[in-house]
Design a protein around this motif. Structure first.
Motif, PDB file in Angstrom:
ATOM      1  N   PRO A 129       0.815  -1.221   0.000  1.00  0.00           N
ATOM      2  CA  PRO A 129       0.000   0.000   0.000  1.00  0.00           C
ATOM      3  C   PRO A 129       0.849   1.271   0.000  1.00  0.00           C
ATOM      4  O   PRO A 129       0.358   2.352  -0.321  1.00  0.00           O
ATOM      5  CB  PRO A 129      -0.805  -0.115   1.301  1.00  0.00           C
ATOM      6  N   LYS A 130       2.130   1.136   0.363  1.00  0.00           N
ATOM      7  CA  LYS A 130       2.976   2.317   0.457  1.00  0.00           C
ATOM      8  C   LYS A 130       3.669   2.642  -0.869  1.00  0.00           C
ATOM      9  O   LYS A 130       3.552   3.751  -1.367  1.00  0.00           O
ATOM     10  CB  LYS A 130       4.031   2.109   1.552  1.00  0.00           C
ATOM     11  N   CYS A 131       4.369   1.644  -1.451  1.00  0.00           N
ATOM     12  CA  CYS A 131       5.139   1.940  -2.668  1.00  0.00           C
ATOM     13  C   CYS A 131       4.488   1.390  -3.931  1.00  0.00           C
ATOM     14  O   CYS A 131       4.931   1.684  -5.040  1.00  0.00           O
ATOM     15  CB  CYS A 131       6.572   1.424  -2.555  1.00  0.00           C
ATOM     16  N   GLY A 132       3.429   0.586  -3.769  1.00  0.00           N
ATOM     17  CA  GLY A 132       2.708   0.108  -4.951  1.00  0.00           C
ATOM     18  C   GLY A 132       3.345  -1.092  -5.637  1.00  0.00           C
ATOM     19  O   GLY A 132       2.875  -1.533  -6.680  1.00  0.00           O
ATOM     20  N   LYS A 133       4.414  -1.630  -5.074  1.00  0.00           N
ATOM     21  CA  LYS A 133       5.066  -2.793  -5.670  1.00  0.00           C
ATOM     22  C   LYS A 133       4.143  -4.001  -5.620  1.00  0.00           C
ATOM     23  O   LYS A 133       3.466  -4.233  -4.617  1.00  0.00           O
ATOM     24  CB  LYS A 133       6.370  -3.087  -4.925  1.00  0.00           C
ATOM     25  N   ARG A 134       4.117  -4.755  -6.708  1.00  0.00           N
ATOM     26  CA  ARG A 134       3.228  -5.909  -6.794  1.00  0.00           C
ATOM     27  C   ARG A 134       3.976  -7.205  -6.551  1.00  0.00           C
ATOM     28  O   ARG A 134       5.133  -7.328  -6.901  1.00  0.00           O
ATOM     29  CB  ARG A 134       2.588  -5.945  -8.178  1.00  0.00           C
ATOM     30  N   PHE A 135       3.290  -8.162  -5.927  1.00  0.00           N
ATOM     31  CA  PHE A 135       3.911  -9.447  -5.630  1.00  0.00           C
ATOM     32  C   PHE A 135       3.003 -10.584  -6.092  1.00  0.00           C
ATOM     33  O   PHE A 135       1.785 -10.503  -5.940  1.00  0.00           O
ATOM     34  CB  PHE A 135       4.120  -9.599  -4.116  1.00  0.00           C
ATOM     35  N   SER A 136       3.590 -11.647  -6.621  1.00  0.00           N
ATOM     36  CA  SER A 136       2.825 -12.865  -6.874  1.00  0.00           C
ATOM     37  C   SER A 136       2.600 -13.526  -5.520  1.00  0.00           C
ATOM     38  O   SER A 136       3.237 -13.162  -4.521  1.00  0.00           O
ATOM     39  CB  SER A 136       3.605 -13.781  -7.807  1.00  0.00           C
ATOM     40  N   SER A 137       1.728 -14.521  -5.462  1.00  0.00           N
ATOM     41  CA  SER A 137       1.463 -15.172  -4.175  1.00  0.00           C
ATOM     42  C   SER A 137       2.731 -15.824  -3.621  1.00  0.00           C
ATOM     43  O   SER A 137       2.985 -15.780  -2.412  1.00  0.00           O
ATOM     44  CB  SER A 137       0.326 -16.187  -4.303  1.00  0.00           C
ATOM     45  N   ALA A 138       3.540 -16.402  -4.518  1.00  0.00           N
ATOM     46  CA  ALA A 138       4.785 -17.044  -4.075  1.00  0.00           C
ATOM     47  C   ALA A 138       5.756 -16.014  -3.507  1.00  0.00           C
ATOM     48  O   ALA A 138       6.376 -16.244  -2.461  1.00  0.00           O
ATOM     49  CB  ALA A 138       5.430 -17.793  -5.238  1.00  0.00           C
ATOM     50  N   GLU A 139       5.868 -14.870  -4.184  1.00  0.00           N
ATOM     51  CA  GLU A 139       6.774 -13.811  -3.712  1.00  0.00           C
ATOM     52  C   GLU A 139       6.298 -13.249  -2.370  1.00  0.00           C
ATOM     53  O   GLU A 139       7.097 -13.008  -1.458  1.00  0.00           O
ATOM     54  CB  GLU A 139       6.841 -12.666  -4.732  1.00  0.00           C
ATOM     55  N   ALA A 140       4.980 -13.041  -2.264  1.00  0.00           N
ATOM     56  CA  ALA A 140       4.409 -12.506  -1.024  1.00  0.00           C
ATOM     57  C   ALA A 140       4.671 -13.472   0.130  1.00  0.00           C
ATOM     58  O   ALA A 140       5.064 -13.071   1.228  1.00  0.00           O
ATOM     59  CB  ALA A 140       2.910 -12.266  -1.204  1.00  0.00           C
ATOM     60  N   ASP A 141       4.462 -14.747  -0.154  1.00  0.00           N
ATOM     61  CA  ASP A 141       4.674 -15.791   0.836  1.00  0.00           C
ATOM     62  C   ASP A 141       6.125 -15.798   1.306  1.00  0.00           C
ATOM     63  O   ASP A 141       6.420 -15.860   2.502  1.00  0.00           O
ATOM     64  CB  ASP A 141       4.298 -17.137   0.203  1.00  0.00           C
ATOM     65  N   GLU A 142       7.028 -15.699   0.329  1.00  0.00           N
ATOM     66  CA  GLU A 142       8.454 -15.710   0.600  1.00  0.00           C
ATOM     67  C   GLU A 142       8.862 -14.548   1.504  1.00  0.00           C
ATOM     68  O   GLU A 142       9.751 -14.676   2.337  1.00  0.00           O
ATOM     69  CB  GLU A 142       9.170 -15.568  -0.746  1.00  0.00           C
ATOM     70  N   ASN A 143       8.202 -13.404   1.326  1.00  0.00           N
ATOM     71  CA  ASN A 143       8.538 -12.204   2.097  1.00  0.00           C
ATOM     72  C   ASN A 143       7.693 -12.073   3.371  1.00  0.00           C
ATOM     73  O   ASN A 143       7.666 -11.003   3.981  1.00  0.00           O
ATOM     74  CB  ASN A 143       8.353 -10.952   1.238  1.00  0.00           C
ATOM     75  N   GLY A 144       6.970 -13.138   3.741  1.00  0.00           N
ATOM     76  CA  GLY A 144       6.133 -13.073   4.936  1.00  0.00           C
ATOM     77  C   GLY A 144       5.050 -12.012   4.821  1.00  0.00           C
ATOM     78  O   GLY A 144       4.680 -11.376   5.800  1.00  0.00           O
ATOM     79  N   TYR A 145       4.549 -11.796   3.610  1.00  0.00           N
ATOM     80  CA  TYR A 145       3.484 -10.824   3.330  1.00  0.00           C
ATOM     81  C   TYR A 145       3.851  -9.408   3.773  1.00  0.00           C
ATOM     82  O   TYR A 145       3.015  -8.647   4.239  1.00  0.00           O
ATOM     83  CB  TYR A 145       2.141 -11.307   3.899  1.00  0.00           C
ATOM     84  N   MET A 146       5.147  -9.112   3.620  1.00  0.00           N
ATOM     85  CA  MET A 146       5.635  -7.753   3.886  1.00  0.00           C
ATOM     86  C   MET A 146       6.385  -7.277   2.644  1.00  0.00           C
ATOM     87  O   MET A 146       7.012  -8.083   1.956  1.00  0.00           O
ATOM     88  CB  MET A 146       6.613  -7.765   5.061  1.00  0.00           C
ATOM     89  N   CYS A 147       6.340  -5.989   2.402  1.00  0.00           N
ATOM     90  CA  CYS A 147       7.080  -5.436   1.273  1.00  0.00           C
ATOM     91  C   CYS A 147       8.572  -5.499   1.575  1.00  0.00           C
ATOM     92  O   CYS A 147       9.004  -5.094   2.659  1.00  0.00           O
ATOM     93  CB  CYS A 147       6.666  -3.986   1.025  1.00  0.00           C
ATOM     94  N   ASP A 148       9.347  -6.019   0.629  1.00  0.00           N
ATOM     95  CA  ASP A 148      10.793  -6.140   0.872  1.00  0.00           C
ATOM     96  C   ASP A 148      11.510  -4.795   0.748  1.00  0.00           C
ATOM     97  O   ASP A 148      12.689  -4.679   1.064  1.00  0.00           O
ATOM     98  CB  ASP A 148      11.412  -7.180  -0.078  1.00  0.00           C
TER      99      ASP A 148
END
Ligand SMILES: [Zn+2]
Length: 167
Positions: free
Chosen positions: A115-134
Protein backbone atom coordinates in the motif's frame (compact mmCIF):
# COMPACT_ATOMS: atom_id res chain seq x y z
CA UNK A 1 -0.09 -1.20 -51.79
CA UNK A 2 1.51 2.22 -52.14
CA UNK A 3 4.40 3.66 -50.18
CA UNK A 4 1.88 5.93 -48.43
CA UNK A 5 0.77 3.04 -46.20
CA UNK A 6 4.39 2.35 -45.24
CA UNK A 7 5.02 6.05 -44.61
CA UNK A 8 1.93 6.29 -42.39
CA UNK A 9 3.00 3.18 -40.51
CA UNK A 10 6.55 4.49 -40.02
CA UNK A 11 5.17 7.68 -38.53
CA UNK A 12 2.75 5.86 -36.27
CA UNK A 13 5.30 3.39 -34.92
CA UNK A 14 8.55 5.37 -35.00
CA UNK A 15 7.60 9.04 -35.09
CA UNK A 16 8.09 12.09 -37.23
CA UNK A 17 11.82 11.70 -37.98
CA UNK A 18 11.20 8.18 -39.26
CA UNK A 19 8.50 9.51 -41.53
CA UNK A 20 10.86 12.13 -42.99
CA UNK A 21 13.52 9.49 -43.60
CA UNK A 22 11.13 7.07 -45.25
CA UNK A 23 9.72 9.84 -47.44
CA UNK A 24 13.24 10.46 -48.69
CA UNK A 25 13.64 6.74 -49.44
CA UNK A 26 10.35 6.79 -51.32
CA UNK A 27 11.62 9.62 -53.45
CA UNK A 28 15.21 8.44 -54.06
CA UNK A 29 14.62 4.65 -54.18
CA UNK A 30 18.00 3.83 -52.57
CA UNK A 31 20.14 6.01 -50.30
CA UNK A 32 23.11 5.41 -47.99
CA UNK A 33 22.69 6.44 -44.36
CA UNK A 34 25.41 9.11 -44.71
CA UNK A 35 23.52 10.64 -47.61
CA UNK A 36 20.26 10.56 -45.67
CA UNK A 37 21.91 12.38 -42.76
CA UNK A 38 23.46 14.95 -45.09
CA UNK A 39 20.31 15.51 -47.10
CA UNK A 40 18.05 15.89 -44.06
CA UNK A 41 20.69 17.67 -41.90
CA UNK A 42 20.29 15.08 -39.16
CA UNK A 43 22.86 13.49 -36.87
CA UNK A 44 24.22 10.36 -38.65
CA UNK A 45 24.03 8.31 -35.43
CA UNK A 46 20.38 9.23 -35.04
CA UNK A 47 19.67 8.36 -38.68
CA UNK A 48 21.26 4.93 -38.19
CA UNK A 49 19.28 4.36 -35.00
CA UNK A 50 15.99 5.20 -36.74
CA UNK A 51 16.89 3.06 -39.77
CA UNK A 52 17.59 0.12 -37.47
CA UNK A 53 14.22 0.60 -35.80
CA UNK A 54 12.52 0.74 -39.18
CA UNK A 55 14.40 -2.38 -40.19
CA UNK A 56 13.23 -4.21 -37.07
CA UNK A 57 9.67 -3.30 -38.01
CA UNK A 58 10.49 -4.60 -41.51
CA UNK A 59 9.54 -1.29 -43.14
CA UNK A 60 12.95 -0.86 -44.79
CA UNK A 61 15.69 -3.14 -46.07
CA UNK A 62 19.33 -2.55 -46.89
CA UNK A 63 22.09 -3.59 -49.22
CA UNK A 64 25.64 -3.68 -47.92
CA UNK A 65 28.48 -2.80 -50.27
CA UNK A 66 32.17 -2.21 -49.72
CA UNK A 67 33.30 1.28 -50.57
CA UNK A 68 36.50 0.75 -52.59
CA UNK A 69 37.88 4.19 -51.69
CA UNK A 70 37.47 4.14 -47.91
CA UNK A 71 37.50 0.32 -47.61
CA UNK A 72 34.48 0.24 -45.27
CA UNK A 73 31.08 -1.19 -45.81
CA UNK A 74 28.36 1.22 -46.69
CA UNK A 75 24.67 0.55 -46.18
CA UNK A 76 22.16 1.48 -48.84
CA UNK A 77 18.59 1.67 -47.67
CA UNK A 78 15.29 1.32 -49.44
CA UNK A 79 11.65 0.80 -48.58
CA UNK A 80 10.66 -2.83 -48.12
CA UNK A 81 8.97 -4.66 -50.97
CA UNK A 82 7.05 -6.86 -48.53
CA UNK A 83 3.26 -6.36 -48.60
CA UNK A 84 2.19 -4.07 -45.75
CA UNK A 85 -0.73 -6.36 -44.91
CA UNK A 86 1.69 -9.19 -44.21
CA UNK A 87 3.91 -7.02 -41.99
CA UNK A 88 0.83 -5.92 -40.03
CA UNK A 89 -0.51 -9.47 -39.81
CA UNK A 90 2.79 -10.59 -38.25
CA UNK A 91 2.78 -7.67 -35.82
CA UNK A 92 -0.77 -8.56 -34.87
CA UNK A 93 0.11 -12.19 -34.24
CA UNK A 94 3.14 -11.24 -32.15
CA UNK A 95 1.23 -8.70 -30.05
CA UNK A 96 -1.66 -11.13 -29.56
CA UNK A 97 0.56 -13.90 -28.26
CA UNK A 98 2.24 -11.44 -25.89
CA UNK A 99 -1.09 -10.13 -24.55
CA UNK A 100 -2.40 -13.67 -24.15
CA UNK A 101 0.67 -14.63 -22.13
CA UNK A 102 0.19 -11.63 -19.84
CA UNK A 103 -3.52 -12.44 -19.46
CA UNK A 104 -2.75 -16.05 -18.63
CA UNK A 105 -0.30 -14.88 -15.96
CA UNK A 106 -2.84 -12.46 -14.47
CA UNK A 107 -5.44 -15.23 -14.27
CA UNK A 108 -3.08 -17.85 -12.92
CA UNK A 109 -2.39 -16.36 -9.51
CA UNK A 110 -3.52 -14.17 -6.66
CA UNK A 111 -1.52 -11.01 -6.30
CA UNK A 112 -0.55 -8.72 -3.47
CA UNK A 113 0.43 -5.09 -3.40
CA UNK A 114 2.35 -2.83 -1.06
CA UNK A 115 0.00 0.00 0.00
CA UNK A 116 2.98 2.32 0.46
CA UNK A 117 5.14 1.94 -2.67
CA UNK A 118 2.71 0.11 -4.95
CA UNK A 119 5.07 -2.79 -5.67
CA UNK A 120 3.23 -5.91 -6.79
CA UNK A 121 3.91 -9.45 -5.63
CA UNK A 122 2.83 -12.87 -6.87
CA UNK A 123 1.46 -15.17 -4.17
CA UNK A 124 4.79 -17.04 -4.07
CA UNK A 125 6.77 -13.81 -3.71
CA UNK A 126 4.41 -12.51 -1.02
CA UNK A 127 4.67 -15.79 0.84
CA UNK A 128 8.45 -15.71 0.60
CA UNK A 129 8.54 -12.20 2.10
CA UNK A 130 6.13 -13.07 4.94
CA UNK A 131 3.48 -10.82 3.33
CA UNK A 132 5.63 -7.75 3.89
CA UNK A 133 7.08 -5.44 1.27
CA UNK A 134 10.79 -6.14 0.87
CA UNK A 135 11.42 -2.46 0.15
CA UNK A 136 9.46 -0.63 2.85
CA UNK A 137 8.45 -3.42 5.27
CA UNK A 138 4.78 -2.53 4.93
CA UNK A 139 2.17 -5.30 5.32
CA UNK A 140 0.92 -6.38 1.89
CA UNK A 141 -2.68 -6.15 0.83
CA UNK A 142 -4.53 -8.37 -1.66
CA UNK A 143 -4.35 -6.88 -5.14
CA UNK A 144 -7.56 -6.95 -7.16
CA UNK A 145 -6.52 -7.43 -10.80
CA UNK A 146 -10.08 -7.65 -12.19
CA UNK A 147 -9.65 -4.34 -13.98
CA UNK A 148 -6.27 -5.37 -15.43
CA UNK A 149 -7.80 -8.61 -16.73
CA UNK A 150 -10.79 -6.76 -18.19
CA UNK A 151 -8.52 -4.33 -20.05
CA UNK A 152 -6.36 -7.16 -21.39
CA UNK A 153 -9.42 -9.08 -22.60
CA UNK A 154 -10.70 -5.94 -24.28
CA UNK A 155 -7.38 -5.29 -26.02
CA UNK A 156 -7.18 -8.90 -27.22
CA UNK A 157 -10.72 -8.80 -28.57
CA UNK A 158 -10.07 -5.53 -30.41
CA UNK A 159 -6.85 -6.83 -31.90
CA UNK A 160 -8.47 -10.10 -33.04
CA UNK A 161 -11.13 -8.12 -34.89
CA UNK A 162 -8.55 -5.95 -36.60
CA UNK A 163 -7.97 -7.03 -40.17
CA UNK A 164 -4.86 -5.64 -41.91
CA UNK A 165 -6.14 -6.91 -45.29
CA UNK A 166 -8.91 -4.31 -45.01
CA UNK A 167 -6.41 -1.44 -45.16
ZN1 LIG B 1 6.61 -1.14 -0.46
Amino acid sequence: MSNEAIIALARKIHGERAEIIIRLLAEKIEVSDEDIARELKLDPAEVRRILNELFESRLVKYRRARDEVIGWYKYYWRITDEPVARILEDRKRLTLSLLEKVLEYERSDEFFVCPKCGKRFSSAEADENGYMCDECREVLEPYDNTEVIRKLEQAIKKLREYNPEAL
